[in-house]
Design an enzyme around this catalytic site. Structure first.
Site, PDB file in Angstrom:
ATOM      1  N   CYS A 117      -7.047   5.131   3.306  1.00 33.68           N
ATOM      2  CA  CYS A 117      -7.048   3.713   2.937  1.00 33.68           C
ATOM      3  C   CYS A 117      -8.337   2.985   3.311  1.00 33.68           C
ATOM      4  CB  CYS A 117      -5.853   3.008   3.534  1.00 33.68           C
ATOM      5  SG  CYS A 117      -5.761   3.133   5.288  1.00 33.68           S
ATOM      6  N   HIS A 137       3.251   3.875   1.111  1.00 39.43           N
ATOM      7  CA  HIS A 137       2.536   4.298  -0.100  1.00 39.43           C
ATOM      8  C   HIS A 137       2.797   5.777  -0.381  1.00 39.43           C
ATOM      9  CE1 HIS A 137      -0.455   0.853   0.783  1.00 39.43           C
ATOM     10  NE2 HIS A 137       0.101   0.574  -0.379  1.00 39.43           N
TER      11      HIS A 137
HETATM   12  C1  CIR Z   1      -0.568  -3.193   4.259  1.00 38.79           C
HETATM   13  O1  CIR Z   1       0.609  -3.256   4.619  1.00 38.79           O
HETATM   14  O2  CIR Z   1      -0.895  -3.411   3.099  1.00 38.79           O
HETATM   15  C2  CIR Z   1      -1.622  -2.859   5.288  1.00 38.79           C
HETATM   16  N1  CIR Z   1      -1.242  -3.383   6.557  1.00 38.79           N
HETATM   17  C3  CIR Z   1      -1.829  -1.369   5.370  1.00 38.79           C
HETATM   18  C4  CIR Z   1      -2.384  -0.770   4.098  1.00 38.79           C
HETATM   19  C5  CIR Z   1      -2.683   0.679   4.211  1.00 38.79           C
HETATM   20  N2  CIR Z   1      -3.163   1.161   2.973  1.00 38.79           N
HETATM   21  C6  CIR Z   1      -3.107   2.431   2.598  1.00 38.79           C
HETATM   22  O3  CIR Z   1      -2.582   3.273   3.294  1.00 38.79           O
HETATM   23  N3  CIR Z   1      -3.596   2.734   1.408  1.00 38.79           N
END
Ligand code: CIR
Length: 259
Positions: free
Chosen positions: A252, A165
């Site tokens: 997140c 991201h």
């Molecule tokens: C994903 O790959 O979507 C999750 N395992 C991790 C998401 C992390 N989100 C973020 O940093 N905003």
């Protein structure tokens, strides 16, 4: 307890299925869900210590990544935009979050074929920098622009590569200062900001959660932390290495908004 206006931190519990999370840049490691839960609980305590009222949504056993609530919405002062996450396994995460956000904001939505993850949206004042990542497509960015321009926001698409991201690569530590990993995003997109580089040994260290003037930051990046502290910034440490095995970091795990 400190008070931070009417700040609400919306969080969501760790799914018992977290070991089946999405992974893009990391190999699958054994994930200790109990330890992830303990780290998440300590993160919530940190947010409360910074004056946030906690609004905690229950985990969903069918949604392995539901703890990463940031990806499901973009909340600004006037409205909340419910996203359409780029990973199909995550798209149903938005239902419970939309229900909970409806008490605080009018809801707008990203719709197919648009995709957008909140982790790609870095807001500084009335400008939203949005990473054109593997999760967020041009249609999603165009829709976000259309939803927020009427409220006076500018949306800027930012090219990036090598990480999940935009906020894996860059976050704001003050309104005028960004913490950045230049190997994942070209800082030319951020002209006018003071830039602080992550320590080369800590490529994952660019993700900071700002709550008021405090910075919630992982224990795992002591060298980059020293750079932040040298600027006189108020760094509050949390241990999130178990959540990091699922490619999650500090931004997140919450949606921080003013009620
Ligand atoms: C994903 O790959 O979507 C999750 N395992 C991790 C998401 C992390 N989100 C973020 O940093 N905003």
């Amino acid at each position: 307890m400190a008070h931070n206006g009417n700040q609400v931190a919306m969080t969501r519990g760790v799914s018992p299925a977290m070991a089946r999370c999405e992974l893009t840049h990391l190999g699958r490691q054994t994930l200790d869900v109990d330890r992830a839960e303990r780290q998440h609980a300590a993160y919530e305590v940190c947010l409360v210590s910074l004056g946030c009222r906690l609004e905690r949504l229950p985990a969903d056993p069918d949604l392995p990544d539901c703890v990463f609530i940031e990806d499901t919405a973009v909340v600004v002062a006037e409205v909340a935009v419910i996203t359409r996450p780029g990973a199909p396994s995550r798209q149903r995460e938005t239902d419970a979050v939309a229900d909970a956000l409806a008490q605080f904001r009018t809801l707008l939505r990203i719709e197919a074929p648009g995709t957008l993850d909140g982790g790609d949206v870095l807001r500084v004042g009335r400008v939203l920098y949005v990473g054109a990542s593997g999760r967020t497509n041009a249609a999603g960015i165009a829709q976000l622009t259309g939803r927020l321009q009427p409220f006076g926001y500018t949306v800027v698409s930012v090219a990036m590569s090598g990480c999940l991201h935009l906020k894996t690569a860059v976050t704001a530590v003050t309104d005028g200062t960004l913490l950045v990993n230049r190997s994942w995003v070209d800082p030319a997109a951020f002209a006018g900001f003071q830039l602080v580089d992550v320590d080369p040994a800590e490529p994952w260290g660019a993700n900071v959660l700002r709550v008021g003037d405090a910075l919630v930051y992982p224990t795992a990046f002591p060298r980059t932390r020293a750079r932040l502290e040298a600027l006189g910034l108020d760094v509050r440490l949390v241990e999130v290495d178990e959540l990091a095995k699922a490619e999650g970091a500090v931004t997140c795990c919450s949606l921080v908004l003013t009620a």
